[in-house]
Motif scaffolding. Structure first.
Motif, PDB file in Angstrom:
ATOM      1  N   PHE A 146       1.165  -0.870   0.199  1.00  0.00           N
ATOM      2  CA  PHE A 146      -0.562  -0.054   0.010  1.00  0.00           C
ATOM      3  C   PHE A 146       0.503   0.993   0.261  1.00  0.00           C
ATOM      4  O   PHE A 146       1.492   1.947   1.097  1.00  0.00           O
ATOM      5  CB  PHE A 146      -0.939  -0.064   1.080  1.00  0.00           C
ATOM      6  N   LEU A 147       0.030   2.256  -1.105  1.00  0.00           N
ATOM      7  CA  LEU A 147       1.418   3.052  -1.119  1.00  0.00           C
ATOM      8  C   LEU A 147       0.469   4.298  -1.487  1.00  0.00           C
ATOM      9  O   LEU A 147       0.003   4.150  -2.349  1.00  0.00           O
ATOM     10  CB  LEU A 147       2.490   2.807  -2.563  1.00  0.00           C
ATOM     11  N   TYR A 148       0.690   5.083  -0.840  1.00  0.00           N
ATOM     12  CA  TYR A 148       0.042   6.501  -0.574  1.00  0.00           C
ATOM     13  C   TYR A 148       0.538   7.540  -0.778  1.00  0.00           C
ATOM     14  O   TYR A 148       1.684   7.985   1.014  1.00  0.00           O
ATOM     15  CB  TYR A 148      -1.099   6.301   0.490  1.00  0.00           C
ATOM     16  N   LYS A 149       0.200   8.612  -1.266  1.00  0.00           N
ATOM     17  CA  LYS A 149       1.017   9.747  -0.879  1.00  0.00           C
ATOM     18  C   LYS A 149      -0.275  10.916  -1.385  1.00  0.00           C
ATOM     19  O   LYS A 149      -1.691  11.561  -2.683  1.00  0.00           O
ATOM     20  CB  LYS A 149       1.866  10.239  -2.395  1.00  0.00           C
TER      21      LYS A 149
ATOM     22  N   GLN B  82       2.343   8.441   2.889  1.00  0.00           N
ATOM     23  CA  GLN B  82       2.821  10.191   3.086  1.00  0.00           C
ATOM     24  C   GLN B  82       1.886  10.840   2.758  1.00  0.00           C
ATOM     25  O   GLN B  82       1.452  10.840   2.030  1.00  0.00           O
ATOM     26  CB  GLN B  82       3.402  11.096   1.525  1.00  0.00           C
ATOM     27  N   LEU B  83       1.931  11.926   3.044  1.00  0.00           N
ATOM     28  CA  LEU B  83       0.755  12.426   4.773  1.00  0.00           C
ATOM     29  C   LEU B  83       0.637  14.053   3.311  1.00  0.00           C
ATOM     30  O   LEU B  83       1.266  14.484   3.295  1.00  0.00           O
ATOM     31  CB  LEU B  83       0.684  13.040   6.201  1.00  0.00           C
ATOM     32  N   PHE B  84      -0.104  13.893   3.040  1.00  0.00           N
ATOM     33  CA  PHE B  84      -0.456  15.155   1.844  1.00  0.00           C
ATOM     34  C   PHE B  84      -1.909  15.722   2.522  1.00  0.00           C
ATOM     35  O   PHE B  84      -2.769  16.128   1.111  1.00  0.00           O
ATOM     36  CB  PHE B  84      -0.273  14.248   0.241  1.00  0.00           C
ATOM     37  N   GLY B  85      -2.095  15.661   3.191  1.00  0.00           N
ATOM     38  CA  GLY B  85      -3.615  15.847   3.897  1.00  0.00           C
ATOM     39  C   GLY B  85      -3.948  15.119   4.746  1.00  0.00           C
ATOM     40  O   GLY B  85      -3.655  14.321   5.444  1.00  0.00           O
ATOM     41  N   PRO B  86      -5.183  15.253   5.741  1.00  0.00           N
ATOM     42  CA  PRO B  86      -6.124  14.313   6.632  1.00  0.00           C
ATOM     43  C   PRO B  86      -6.153  13.183   6.344  1.00  0.00           C
ATOM     44  O   PRO B  86      -6.805  12.627   5.474  1.00  0.00           O
ATOM     45  CB  PRO B  86      -7.419  15.331   7.055  1.00  0.00           C
TER      46      PRO B  86
ATOM     47  N   VAL C 230       4.758   6.019   8.751  1.00  0.00           N
ATOM     48  CA  VAL C 230       3.642   7.458   7.934  1.00  0.00           C
ATOM     49  C   VAL C 230       4.971   8.598   8.471  1.00  0.00           C
ATOM     50  O   VAL C 230       5.412   9.222   9.362  1.00  0.00           O
ATOM     51  CB  VAL C 230       2.811   7.344   9.315  1.00  0.00           C
ATOM     52  N   LYS C 231       4.966   9.156   6.923  1.00  0.00           N
ATOM     53  CA  LYS C 231       5.616  10.585   6.984  1.00  0.00           C
ATOM     54  C   LYS C 231       5.305  11.431   7.092  1.00  0.00           C
ATOM     55  O   LYS C 231       4.423  11.517   5.768  1.00  0.00           O
ATOM     56  CB  LYS C 231       7.115  10.020   6.016  1.00  0.00           C
ATOM     57  N   ARG C 232       5.328  12.807   6.624  1.00  0.00           N
ATOM     58  CA  ARG C 232       5.186  14.656   6.384  1.00  0.00           C
ATOM     59  C   ARG C 232       6.656  15.176   5.615  1.00  0.00           C
ATOM     60  O   ARG C 232       7.050  15.342   6.779  1.00  0.00           O
ATOM     61  CB  ARG C 232       4.530  15.108   7.311  1.00  0.00           C
ATOM     62  N   THR C 233       6.926  14.701   4.231  1.00  0.00           N
ATOM     63  CA  THR C 233       8.227  14.918   4.191  1.00  0.00           C
ATOM     64  C   THR C 233       8.201  16.538   3.490  1.00  0.00           C
ATOM     65  O   THR C 233       6.700  15.675   2.272  1.00  0.00           O
ATOM     66  CB  THR C 233       9.270  13.901   4.064  1.00  0.00           C
ATOM     67  N   GLY C 234       8.844  16.705   2.296  1.00  0.00           N
ATOM     68  CA  GLY C 234       9.212  17.860   0.954  1.00  0.00           C
ATOM     69  C   GLY C 234       8.740  18.702   0.732  1.00  0.00           C
ATOM     70  O   GLY C 234       7.551  19.874   2.066  1.00  0.00           O
TER      71      GLY C 234
ATOM     72  N   ASP D 177       7.800  -3.189  11.672  1.00  0.00           N
ATOM     73  CA  ASP D 177       8.651  -2.879  12.294  1.00  0.00           C
ATOM     74  C   ASP D 177       7.907  -1.373  12.090  1.00  0.00           C
ATOM     75  O   ASP D 177       6.948  -1.284  10.591  1.00  0.00           O
ATOM     76  CB  ASP D 177       9.573  -2.479  11.288  1.00  0.00           C
ATOM     77  N   ILE D 178       7.374  -0.114  13.146  1.00  0.00           N
ATOM     78  CA  ILE D 178       6.672   1.194  12.647  1.00  0.00           C
ATOM     79  C   ILE D 178       7.453   2.451  12.656  1.00  0.00           C
ATOM     80  O   ILE D 178       8.249   2.740  13.752  1.00  0.00           O
ATOM     81  CB  ILE D 178       5.489   0.810  13.838  1.00  0.00           C
ATOM     82  N   TYR D 179       7.437   2.931  11.593  1.00  0.00           N
ATOM     83  CA  TYR D 179       8.185   4.663  12.078  1.00  0.00           C
ATOM     84  C   TYR D 179       6.600   5.345  11.673  1.00  0.00           C
ATOM     85  O   TYR D 179       6.391   5.530  10.778  1.00  0.00           O
ATOM     86  CB  TYR D 179       8.774   4.249  11.254  1.00  0.00           C
ATOM     87  N   LEU D 180       6.683   6.168  12.867  1.00  0.00           N
ATOM     88  CA  LEU D 180       5.522   7.509  12.369  1.00  0.00           C
ATOM     89  C   LEU D 180       5.740   8.496  13.086  1.00  0.00           C
ATOM     90  O   LEU D 180       6.650   9.453  13.750  1.00  0.00           O
ATOM     91  CB  LEU D 180       4.120   6.553  13.596  1.00  0.00           C
ATOM     92  N   GLU D 181       5.358   9.174  11.620  1.00  0.00           N
ATOM     93  CA  GLU D 181       5.098  10.740  11.985  1.00  0.00           C
ATOM     94  C   GLU D 181       3.888  11.800  12.627  1.00  0.00           C
ATOM     95  O   GLU D 181       2.666  10.878  11.332  1.00  0.00           O
ATOM     96  CB  GLU D 181       6.288  11.682  11.223  1.00  0.00           C
TER      97      GLU D 181
END
Length: 246
Positions: free
Chosen positions: A128-131, A148-152, A165-169, A199-203
């Motif tokens: 599942f690849l999401y932007k 990649q968070l690009f909104g709620p 889960v990241k918010r970058t750029g 393995d979990i990484y969250l922002e």
């Protein structure tokens, strides 16, 4: 579907309507309505289309706006624009650039989504690849989840092996500034009740419970409880009310 079932092509150019059936290629250029189920090798719509039934096709391509009132089954579904599907969607590969609303479940091997997605039930995939931004009323389950968070974004539960889960750029930052000026409450953030994985990484995630083997909590998170097995780390300033080793 066998070669003996194929009845030729169905082509609508301009504006028109027709009954469903079994076809080789279905092409709608303009505005078309199909009253019934469709089975085809390729289903392609350019413009605006409405199908009052199910669609089963090896390849489905949507350029514009497509409304399908039933279920969708395909090896490959490509949407550039907007799709509104009333039932379940089962695909091997989904590539979405735009907006899609699904009234049932969404399942597939590879889901690559950029834009806005609403799923009324559950979403399951191998990858599942999401932007973008999404609303999944049920559970999101996949082997690999990269958001990649690009909104709620909002989902009830997330389960997977590798979850990021990241918010970058810079583009995301500009996007947030523009929308925050015109849409009250707009924020690039994931809201979820429970996250469980290896393995979990969250922002920028708000969650009640995060449970896994190796957990890293990055900036902007608000987590009530973390349960970890092997490793847990959080950066300074992020909020984790309590954590425990299991």
């Amino acid at each position: 579907m066998t070669n003996n079932d194929i009845r030729g092509d169905l082509i609508i150019s301009g504006s028109g309507s027709t009954a469903g059936g079994i076809f080789d290629n279905v092409k709608i250029n303009g505005e078309g309505t199909i009253s019934g189920d469709i089975e085809s090798s390729e289903f392609k719509t350019n413009g605006s289309s409405r199908t009052q039934g199910n669609v089963k096709s090896k390849v489905i391509k949507v350029n514009g706006i497509a409304r399908i009132e039933g279920n969708v089954e395909a090896e490959q579904l490509n949407v550039n624009g907007q799709s509104d599907i009333g039932g379940d969607v089962a695909v091997r590969s989904l590539k979405l650039q735009g907006k899609s609303e699904i009234g049932g479940n969404l399942t597939g091997d590879l889901l690559e989504i950029g834009g806005e997605l609403k799923v009324q039930r559950d979403c399951a995939a191998e990858t599942f690849l999401y932007k973008g931004s999404f609303l999944i009323s049920g559970m999101l389950n996949a082997g690999k989840i990269d958001i990649q968070l690009f909104g709620p974004c909002k989902v009830r539960e997330i389960g997977g092996e590798t979850i990021s889960v990241k918010r970058t750029g810079l583009a995301l930052s500009l996007h947030k500034i523009i929308h925050s000026l015109f849409i009250p409450g707009f924020e690039d953030r994931l809201n979820v009740d429970t996250i469980e994985g290896d393995d979990i990484y969250l922002e920028y995630t708000t969650a009640k419970v995060v449970r896994g083997n190796r957990i890293n909590i990055g900036p902007g998170c608000e987590i009530n409880h973390v349960e970890y097995k092997d490793h847990f780390e959080q950066i300074k300033g992020t909020q984790v009310k309590e954590f425990s080793k299991i």
